[in-house]
Structures are given as C-alpha cells and as structure tokens.
Design a protein around this motif. Structure first.
Motif, PDB file in Angstrom:
ATOM      1  N   UNK A  13      -8.782   4.985   0.212  1.00  0.00           N
ATOM      2  CA  UNK A  13      -7.560   6.191  -0.341  1.00  0.00           C
ATOM      3  C   UNK A  13      -8.772   7.138  -0.206  1.00  0.00           C
ATOM      4  N   UNK A  14     -10.033   7.309  -0.790  1.00  0.00           N
ATOM      5  CA  UNK A  14     -11.064   8.418  -1.760  1.00  0.00           C
ATOM      6  C   UNK A  14     -11.063   8.922   0.503  1.00  0.00           C
TER       7      UNK A  14
ATOM      8  N   UNK B 286       1.730   6.483   0.882  1.00  0.00           N
ATOM      9  CA  UNK B 286       1.466   5.453   1.670  1.00  0.00           C
ATOM     10  C   UNK B 286       1.133   4.432   2.821  1.00  0.00           C
ATOM     11  N   UNK B 287       2.600   4.675   2.906  1.00  0.00           N
ATOM     12  CA  UNK B 287       2.668   4.091   4.993  1.00  0.00           C
ATOM     13  C   UNK B 287       1.861   5.629   5.526  1.00  0.00           C
ATOM     14  N   UNK B 288       1.528   6.911   5.590  1.00  0.00           N
ATOM     15  CA  UNK B 288       0.788   7.244   5.684  1.00  0.00           C
ATOM     16  C   UNK B 288      -1.009   6.749   5.878  1.00  0.00           C
ATOM     17  N   UNK B 289      -1.583   5.849   4.915  1.00  0.00           N
ATOM     18  CA  UNK B 289      -2.505   5.721   4.986  1.00  0.00           C
ATOM     19  C   UNK B 289      -2.905   4.224   5.151  1.00  0.00           C
ATOM     20  N   UNK B 290      -1.741   3.741   5.301  1.00  0.00           N
ATOM     21  CA  UNK B 290      -2.078   2.697   5.882  1.00  0.00           C
ATOM     22  C   UNK B 290      -2.016   3.039   7.498  1.00  0.00           C
ATOM     23  N   UNK B 291      -0.711   3.675   7.791  1.00  0.00           N
ATOM     24  CA  UNK B 291      -0.783   3.995   9.205  1.00  0.00           C
ATOM     25  C   UNK B 291      -2.515   4.769   9.684  1.00  0.00           C
ATOM     26  N   UNK B 292      -3.137   5.308   9.028  1.00  0.00           N
ATOM     27  CA  UNK B 292      -4.691   5.515   9.194  1.00  0.00           C
ATOM     28  C   UNK B 292      -5.178   4.272   9.392  1.00  0.00           C
ATOM     29  N   UNK B 293      -5.332   3.113   8.319  1.00  0.00           N
ATOM     30  CA  UNK B 293      -5.983   2.153   8.829  1.00  0.00           C
ATOM     31  C   UNK B 293      -5.948   1.390  10.353  1.00  0.00           C
TER      32      UNK B 293
END
Length: 365
Positions: free
Chosen positions: A60-61, A127-134
């Motif tokens: 996340x960071x 949260x979806x944007x974060x996991x999409x980046x992952x």
C-alpha cells in the motif's frame, strides 16, 4: 501436489521444476486444486507466487508513493484513506492471501462502524485500483475486489425537499428580513440550480446576456479545497430568468470581470455556516438543506414546461435518469389528468345503470 493434513484439511504445494515455490491449506480438495491450477498458470505467465507473500501494508505504501504523482489530488486523498480504513488484520496479510471474503468483510465492518454507503463505494474503488496495480505488476494473479459488492446500507437515503415557486418566494421574504443581500444570493441559487461550490466560484465575467441571459458555470470551489473543474469536469450554461436578472445586474455593479459574483454583504467569499447563521436558516429554511435550492431549480423548470433534455443540460447531469428523478417527484401529465378527473364534481360515483321499477300487475320472472 495436494495432500491431506492430520487436521483433515488439504495442503496444495506449488513447485517449479524441483524448486518449492509456495503452498496453501484449504478446507476442501476442490479449493486446493483450483488454487494450484491458478498458481501454475500464473507461474507460466511470468507471475512468481513468491512475490505475493509481501504484506499488503508494505505494498500500500509503495502504491501510494506512485499514485501521488499520477492521479488528481482529490483522488490521491481518497486513496490515502485506505491506510486508515483497511482493517489492521487485512493489512497484515500476504497480498496473495486476500480473498473476496476478506474484502467483503471489510465493507461490512465499515458500514457497521457508521461509514455511509457512498463512502464505502469510494473505498471499494480505491481498493480495486490498488489490487489492479498489483495484478499489473505481476504480484498477484487476480483482483479480489472485482467480484464483490458493497452491501446496501439500512439507513434511509436523504430525500430531496424542493420548494415550490410560492414557497421559495415566502422563504425569500423571511431571509430578506435578516440579510437582504444574502436573500438575493439564495434566490439566485433557487433559480439557477448551481451547487454551493459552483456558486462560490462563479465570476462576474461568467454573466452573459447575448443571445440570452445566462451564467457560465465552469469551476467549483468547495470549502477547504481549491478551485477546480465542475463535477463531471464539464462546464455548462444555466439560464437567468427575468425573476433574478435584476438581482444579477445589481450584483455586478462596481465589480471587475474577475471578481466573484456571489459574495457576502461585505464582498467576502461565501461560507455555508456563516450564511445559514445570518439568515437564521434553522427557522427560515423549513427543515431543508441548502442543496435543496438546486433541486428547487430543476423542479421549477420542469413545472414550467421545460423539456427534460434541456433541464439535464442546465443541471449538468451526465445521465437523463438523474433528471428523471425530478419528473417522478413532480408526477407525470397522466398523474395530473387523473387527479383532475378525481376532483371533477361532475364525475360523481357510478353504480351502473339503474334497474327500471316493475310495472303494476307484472311479476318478475
């Protein structure tokens, strides 16, 4: 390979050649097989499952450090809230271990703690944007947010309560008793449908009278924020009816084109709390919100016969469905026609044709 543990669960082990890569334990053999198939496919596609062992908190960071320079400031502030809103237990998990179940539980926890449904929807988007980046970085195979939905809140939605034209005039008289200048400002909002932030940002140069009188709504200034584009990032032109045209002309006297059009009596920028306090809104507002002035404009236009497509453009609605909410509130022409029939005294109760009285000496069969 999949093996049963002494506890009766199933452990799936992923290997690349002779090298052990990852393992997970599941309640059923089917879940273990599905996981193993996904991880093998990911490994073949270049995703190393070992990268998914990184903790969500650390990722996340890293993601936020990138987002700060790649998205708008408002979006970044919303994304930053993840560090506060994502449950500590979830942040402590390996990112590859986060499932749809954990994501859905985080939605439920936020609603239980009093967060509004709209805020949880924004949380889900970040949260979806974060996991999409992952997924793009090949840290995990799939986004666990895409298959989840935010549960509906049990709270009743805030209903709009627009004034009728007569009610707006009566409220204007009450506001006028406390501050004639601010009464004019509020009446302008009730006839133009501008949002509060838009009203705070409109300039003298935004007033036009050719070919018709109107206001160009091109920016917004929310309290505590900076001047930015309007909601939807599209400017629009709203009408200035004859009822408020003299007020607008009076407001631009002795001002420069780049001066604010709508201000306090002393020429300062508007602030909601101060305005409401000055006009004694708790007694003069009729239990409504200041945003109901925007709803009032839409209903006023529709009630006077402006077609919904034009109202959509004046209000800046992206979808006609949003404009149609006001039609449902006002009722349709069919509703009006039906009510006129109900109230027509000439249309008394009908009990069917009366039966003729039998003639003397004639017996019914």
């Amino acid at each position: 390979m999949i093996e049963m543990t002494p506890s009766g669960r199933f452990r799936a082990r992923l290997k690349s050649g002779r090298q052990f890569v990852a393992s997970r334990t599941f309640d059923t053999k089917r879940e273990a097989s599905d996981w193993l198939a996904r991880e093998r496919a990911a490994l073949a596609g270049g995703v190393d499952p070992r990268t998914g062992r990184r903790l969500m908190r650390a990722l996340l960071e890293e993601w936020l450090a990138i987002r700060e320079f790649t998205v708008a400031a408002k979006t970044y502030r919303t994304d930053q809230a993840l560090q506060r809103l994502v449950p500590t237990s979830l942040q402590a998990m390996q990112v590859s271990a986060v499932s749809e179940r954990e994501v859905a539980r985080s939605f439920e926890a936020l609603i239980q703690h009093g967060l509004s449904e709209r805020s949880v929807v924004r949380y889900r988007a970040s949260l979806s944007s974060f996991f999409a980046w992952c997924v793009r970085e090949k840290i995990i195979v799939r986004n666990p947010v895409t298959g989840t939905k935010v549960p509906r809140s049990s709270e009743e939605p805030t209903e709009m309560r627009p004034w009728t034209e007569a009610e707006l005039e009566a409220a204007y008289e009450r506001w006028h008793e406390h501050d004639p200048h601010l009464a004019d400002v509020l009446l302008v909002l009730g006839w133009t449908g501008m949002r509060w932030g838009e009203a705070r940002a409109v300039l003298v140069e935004d007033v036009v009278e050719v070919p018709t009188a109107g206001l160009l709504v091109r920016r917004s200034h929310t309290e505590g924020g900076t001047v930015k584009a309007t909601k939807g990032r599209r400017g629009r032109r709203v009408p200035v009816a004859d009822r408020i045209l003299p007020i607008i002309r009076r407001l631009i006297v002795s001002k420069e084109p780049t001066d604010l059009l709508l201000t306090t009596t002393g020429g300062a920028r508007l602030h909601r709390t101060a305005v409401l306090r000055t006009v004694k809104w708790d007694r003069t507002g009729g239990g409504r919100r200041i945003h109901d002035l925007r709803h009032t404009a839409a209903c006023l236009w529709l009630a006077r016969g402006v077609d919904p497509g034009t109202v959509q453009a004046w209000m800046g609605h992206e979808s006609i469905a949003t404009t149609n909410r006001y039609l449902h509130f006002l009722g349709t022409s069919a509703d009006q026609a039906g009510l006129e029939r109900l109230n027509d005294p000439s249309r008394g109760p009908r009990h069917g044709p009366a039966r003729a009285a039998p003639r003397p000496g004639v017996r019914g069969g």
